[in-house]
Motif scaffolding. Structure first.
Motif, PDB file in Angstrom:
ATOM      1  N   HIS A 281       0.934  12.625  -7.015  1.00 23.46           N
ATOM      2  CA  HIS A 281       1.521  11.523  -6.252  1.00 23.46           C
ATOM      3  C   HIS A 281       0.539  10.400  -5.946  1.00 23.46           C
ATOM      4  N   ILE A 282      -0.711  10.553  -6.348  1.00 21.28           N
ATOM      5  CA  ILE A 282      -1.690   9.484  -6.128  1.00 21.28           C
ATOM      6  C   ILE A 282      -1.455   8.375  -7.152  1.00 21.28           C
ATOM      7  N   LYS A 283      -1.294   7.154  -6.643  1.00 24.76           N
ATOM      8  CA  LYS A 283      -1.035   5.983  -7.482  1.00 24.76           C
ATOM      9  C   LYS A 283      -2.192   4.992  -7.376  1.00 24.76           C
TER      10      LYS A 283
ATOM     11  N   THR B  23       0.845  -1.202   0.000  1.00 22.87           N
ATOM     12  CA  THR B  23       0.000   0.000   0.000  1.00 22.87           C
ATOM     13  C   THR B  23       0.873   1.242   0.000  1.00 22.87           C
ATOM     14  N   HIS B  24       0.456   2.240  -0.736  1.00 23.70           N
ATOM     15  CA  HIS B  24       1.180   3.509  -0.836  1.00 23.70           C
ATOM     16  C   HIS B  24       0.536   4.537   0.092  1.00 23.70           C
TER      17      HIS B  24
ATOM     18  N   LEU C 178      -9.825   7.249  -1.368  1.00 21.68           N
ATOM     19  CA  LEU C 178      -8.736   7.132  -0.407  1.00 21.68           C
ATOM     20  C   LEU C 178      -9.219   7.558   0.978  1.00 21.68           C
TER      21      LEU C 178
ATOM     22  N   THR D 294      -2.269   3.642  -3.896  1.00 22.15           N
ATOM     23  CA  THR D 294      -2.370   4.573  -2.762  1.00 22.15           C
ATOM     24  C   THR D 294      -3.572   4.198  -1.908  1.00 22.15           C
TER      25      THR D 294
ATOM     26  N   ILE E  63      -4.056   9.068   2.807  1.00 22.64           N
ATOM     27  CA  ILE E  63      -3.335  10.339   2.878  1.00 22.64           C
ATOM     28  C   ILE E  63      -3.254  10.703   4.354  1.00 22.64           C
TER      29      ILE E  63
ATOM     30  N   ILE F 213       0.607   8.581   1.298  1.00 20.40           N
ATOM     31  CA  ILE F 213       1.055   9.959   1.078  1.00 20.40           C
ATOM     32  C   ILE F 213       1.073  10.653   2.434  1.00 20.40           C
TER      33      ILE F 213
END
Length: 371
Positions: free
Chosen positions: A130-132, A90-91, A165, A135, A138, A93
């Motif tokens: 920067h959202i993938k 998981t990404h 998100l 993601t 945040i 931010i």
């Protein structure tokens, strides 16, 4: 109920057997089963649930107007539980100015397990870029530590919703008295309860409050129960007791912080004061729109550089040179030396947790330290 009433009554239960108006401390680690093997009391083992922890979590949820709260042994344990609940890969931010304990936790413990970027989350274009596809959340921190940056919670939540998100807001600096992130669109709030909830620099704790119960929240609950990073019954009791005075303590802190910030801004040896209650703060208007009060943390930089900053911090008599914040006593520290060699904090910056001493004494102390 208003927040003062919630703080006093939401975490307190009159004892059924003695009618004591203050809930007793239940130190038991295990609880007797019924004849049929059940637990009609609702408690089986203290790692899973305890009456004092239940009382603490109830008042925490109500203070933030959330659906449910989970308490932990520290703020770092609370934050780590969020990260542990995420699927590998998981990404995340996160803000470029983030509490170094959680930032370093991500870098040291979750590198190779989770992906993360530290960016200016208030810049919509940068955030969107920067959202993938992977993601998941945040993470925001407002006001931030130690640069007191303000994040527009509504704006970030709006972008997050478009991409499905979740937004987690570290509300430690503000407290529920000064800011209500869930009402502004955040999905979850984190606190280091060690700070203003405890309020006396004598216990540790952390908390997560969710806007709604969900599968993700159940994962976090499982991390809490199975991982066992929970506060003791004694710590829960003292947190509930301290929270009863939270609204009034925070207002006193904020009053002092505003006056101290104004004094520092007028001082010839001060280069810059970072406090959202000043009109000179770059996000002052955002703070005015989303905060009930501006908090009691501030930072300032000195014109003489790192050497002068260290001289000032070593010359104070009432302020205590120490890390942490939110206690009744005022603390001051040279922040970059605390954060380590990879810090981005200016070397001439001093961070201040403004306490509840008389403001005249606090101003006089900094005045003599900079004389």
């Amino acid at each position: 109920m208003k927040i003062e009433t919630i703080a006093i009554h939401a975490g307190n239960h009159t004892d059924a057997s003695t009618k004591a108006v203050v809930q007793p401390i239940v130190m038991a680690t295990t609880f007797e089963r019924d004849e049929d093997g059940g637990f009609s009391s609702g408690y089986s083992y203290s790692r899973a649930a305890n009456p004092n922890r239940a009382a603490l979590e109830q008042v925490l949820a109500k203070l933030e107007n959330g659906a449910e709260a989970a308490s932990f042994s520290s703020g770092n344990a609370a934050g780590m539980s969020v990260f542990q609940s995420l699927d590998p890969g998981t990404h995340i931010i996160a803000p470029d100015d983030m509490y170094h304990g959680l930032r370093n936790q991500l870098k040291a413990l979750f590198a190779g397990i989770l992906e993360f970027d530290f960016i200016d989350v208030n810049d919509s274009d940068v955030l969107q870029a920067h959202i993938k596809p992977n993601t998941g959340i945040i993470w925001i921190e407002t006001p931030s530590n130690p640069l007191l940056k303000i994040t527009d919670i509504k704006k970030v939540a709006g972008i997050a919703n478009k991409h499905n998100l979740k937004v987690v807001c570290d509300n430690t600096f503000a407290t529920p008295v000064c800011q209500s992130p869930l009402a502004l669109g955040a999905d979850m709030v984190m606190h280091s309860a060690t700070k203003y909830f405890g309020g006396h620099s004598d216990l540790m704790g952390g908390a997560l409050i969710t806007a709604e119960k969900s599968d993700w929240w159940e994962k976090i609950r499982n991390v809490q129960t199975m991982g066992g990073a929970i506060p003791s019954p004694m710590d829960c009791y003292y947190l509930v007791r301290s929270i009863k005075t939270l609204p009034y303590r925070v207002r006193g802190h904020v009053h002092n912080a505003q006056l101290l910030a104004q004094f520092l801004e007028s001082h010839p040896r001060v280069d810059r004061v970072l406090y959202p209650g000043l009109s000179s703060h770059p996000q002052h208007e955002i703070a005015r729109a989303q905060m009930h009060a501006f908090g009691a943390m501030l930072s300032f930089t000195l014109k003489g550089g790192e050497e002068e900053a260290k001289k000032v911090v070593n010359a104070v008599k009432i302020f205590t040179r120490a890390t942490s914040l939110g206690g009744v006593e005022s603390l001051i520290e040279h922040r970059s030396s605390v954060e380590g060699p990879d810090t981005k904090t200016p070397l001439n910056l001093l961070r201040v947790s403004v306490g509840l001493e008389h403001i005249d004494d606090l101003i006089a102390d900094l005045k003599q330290a900079m004389a």
